[in-house]
Each structure stands twice: as C-alpha cells, then as structure tokens.
Design an enzyme around this catalytic site. Sequence first.
Site, PDB file in Angstrom:
ATOM      1  N   LYS A  92       0.822  -1.207   0.000  1.00 28.27           N
ATOM      2  CA  LYS A  92       0.000   0.000   0.000  1.00 28.27           C
ATOM      3  C   LYS A  92       0.859   1.260   0.000  1.00 28.27           C
ATOM      4  O   LYS A  92       2.066   1.227   0.206  1.00 28.27           O
ATOM      5  CB  LYS A  92      -0.962  -0.026   1.192  1.00 28.27           C
ATOM      6  CG  LYS A  92      -2.093  -1.036   0.989  1.00 28.27           C
ATOM      7  CD  LYS A  92      -3.208  -0.916   1.994  1.00 28.27           C
ATOM      8  CE  LYS A  92      -4.379  -1.807   1.587  1.00 28.27           C
ATOM      9  NZ  LYS A  92      -5.476  -1.781   2.578  1.00 28.27           N
ATOM     10  N   ARG A  96      -3.631 -10.165   5.043  1.00 28.23           N
ATOM     11  CA  ARG A  96      -4.134 -10.201   3.659  1.00 28.23           C
ATOM     12  C   ARG A  96      -3.016  -9.675   2.760  1.00 28.23           C
ATOM     13  O   ARG A  96      -2.607  -8.517   2.880  1.00 28.23           O
ATOM     14  CB  ARG A  96      -5.400  -9.355   3.524  1.00 28.23           C
ATOM     15  CG  ARG A  96      -6.050  -9.432   2.151  1.00 28.23           C
ATOM     16  CD  ARG A  96      -7.353  -8.642   2.133  1.00 28.23           C
ATOM     17  NE  ARG A  96      -8.018  -8.752   0.836  1.00 28.23           N
ATOM     18  CZ  ARG A  96      -7.813  -7.942  -0.199  1.00 28.23           C
ATOM     19  NH1 ARG A  96      -6.929  -6.938  -0.080  1.00 28.23           N
ATOM     20  NH2 ARG A  96      -8.455  -8.116  -1.338  1.00 28.23           N
TER      21      ARG A  96
END
Length: 288
Positions: A235, A269
């Site tokens: 991210k 995740r």
Amino acid sequence: MPTLEAKDTLFSTKTTLNCRGKLLPLDTPQVMGILNITPDSFYAGSRFNSSEAVLQKAKTMLADGADILDVGGYSSRPGATDIPVQEELDRVVPAIEVIYKNFPEAVISVDTFRAAVAEAAVGAGAAIVNDISGGNLDEAMFRTVANLQVPYVLMHMRGTPQTMTTLAKYEDVVVEVVDELQERVATLKQAGVKDIILDPGFGFAKTIAHNFELLRRLDALRIFELPVLVGLSRKSMVYKTLGIEQTDALTGTIALNTMALMKGAALLRVHDVKEMKQTVELYNRTKN
C-alpha cells in the site's frame, strides 16, 4: 466510548473459525492471498482475468502455503469505477467455482460489500465474506451473513471507494475507528453472526499518517477479543513513504506485517504469500 486500555489477555479468545465445516486455526497467524478478478486493482500483480490465470494463481498461492484465497471482483482502490452487481457476479462466481472444483479443500473468501454477491459466492464455494464497507453499503449484508452462517470480516471504512479520501478526518483515528467498529460489532452480534473478524481498514478513509498511527496502536483492538485482519500489502504507506515504486514495496510490506504480528494480528491479507508465510514462521519462533 470504549476505553483503549488493552486487556491482559490473548489478542483473540477464539481459537478457530468455522469455514463451511472446516476449522481454521487462529493459534498461529493465517495468510490470506489476494486474487482480484478486476482490470483496475491498485496492484497489477494481483489482477487475473481468465479462468486459466485464476486457477494457476490459486494453485501457486496454495502451494506457497496460503490459508485463505480472497477473491474479489470490485476494485476498491481510491476513486475506483463503480460497476453493476451483475458485472461483479459475472467476475466472481465463475472464479470461485473453478477454484472450488479444483481445490475443494481450499478456504475461499469473497471480497464484496454486496449481499447478493456474498450469497452467490458462498453458493459457489466461498466460506468467508470479506466486506470492506462493514455492512454500511448494503443494509441486507448482516442479515445475509447471519443466514449463511459463515465468518465475516468487518472492515472500517467511511463513505465509498469513490468518496472515502474526502472523509479521512479524525481527532483521534484509533479512538474513532474503535468507536465505529464497536457499533457495527454490536449490530452484527444482534443479527446472529457468530464468527467476526475485525479489519481496521488501512488506507480506507485514512491518510498515511492515520495508517501509521493505527499500526502503532493496533493492540487497542484487543478490547473486542476478536481476531484482527490487516491489509498492508504494497500500500501507499509503504511505497510513498519510502519514495519507491509499488513493485519494489515487498520489503516494506514484510516490515509492516511483522509489526502487525507483534501487535497481535491474526490474519494477514497479502499479495506475496510465500514471503508472508516465511515471515509468520519466523515470528512464531519468537513466541514462547
């Protein structure tokens, strides 16, 4: 408002998740591999647009040790294009069917905020519903998950993928995320959902500074006594902070996931299953 003083207990009182009769242990952190059936997911390496590609990636992830495969057909990156329910169904259901047919022992999660997609996906073989909206974008979601009796990932987000960046305003991001999750957890339990997993929603209606504060104080979520999933993989808090390309963000992802494990995360995740399984194995060696 709940106190943020962590209890002197294990991070989660639950030891397993019931996934269509298969018990998924939580005494060691679990790794969820990302399979996006979308043309515009934020990380190109997680996009797959044919049954053959989906099946090959699922095979690789399972061989690398993935405990869960998370299949999504709606891109939730900031500003993503909205798509009709039928288009999401057309992407997700065939992918889940082909994975379930070839790997019936695999635990499959569906990444959706739509109750109709969740129901169809579970019918096709999914065993977990992973909802980025925490039930706020479809009023039928909680009732549907309760009827399906599958574990539910309750993620914190404000607004929609199209509007969330404008709603990243907090006086204290941790207190407000906990407060908003508390209300949703109470509603979920009242609806009859038994297996609840919390996700603080890194990057969803949060700035990079908010993300780091959430990670620093992740153990505040212990007050719920529920397993916590984190989605930090590749991210912007990694690559923008380091001034690198997203393709070079694996090392930073490993570092942040290691911190999350130390703060008690029960599920990761990720895009890079093999490397995260190795991270979990090394982390486990540090536990008594």
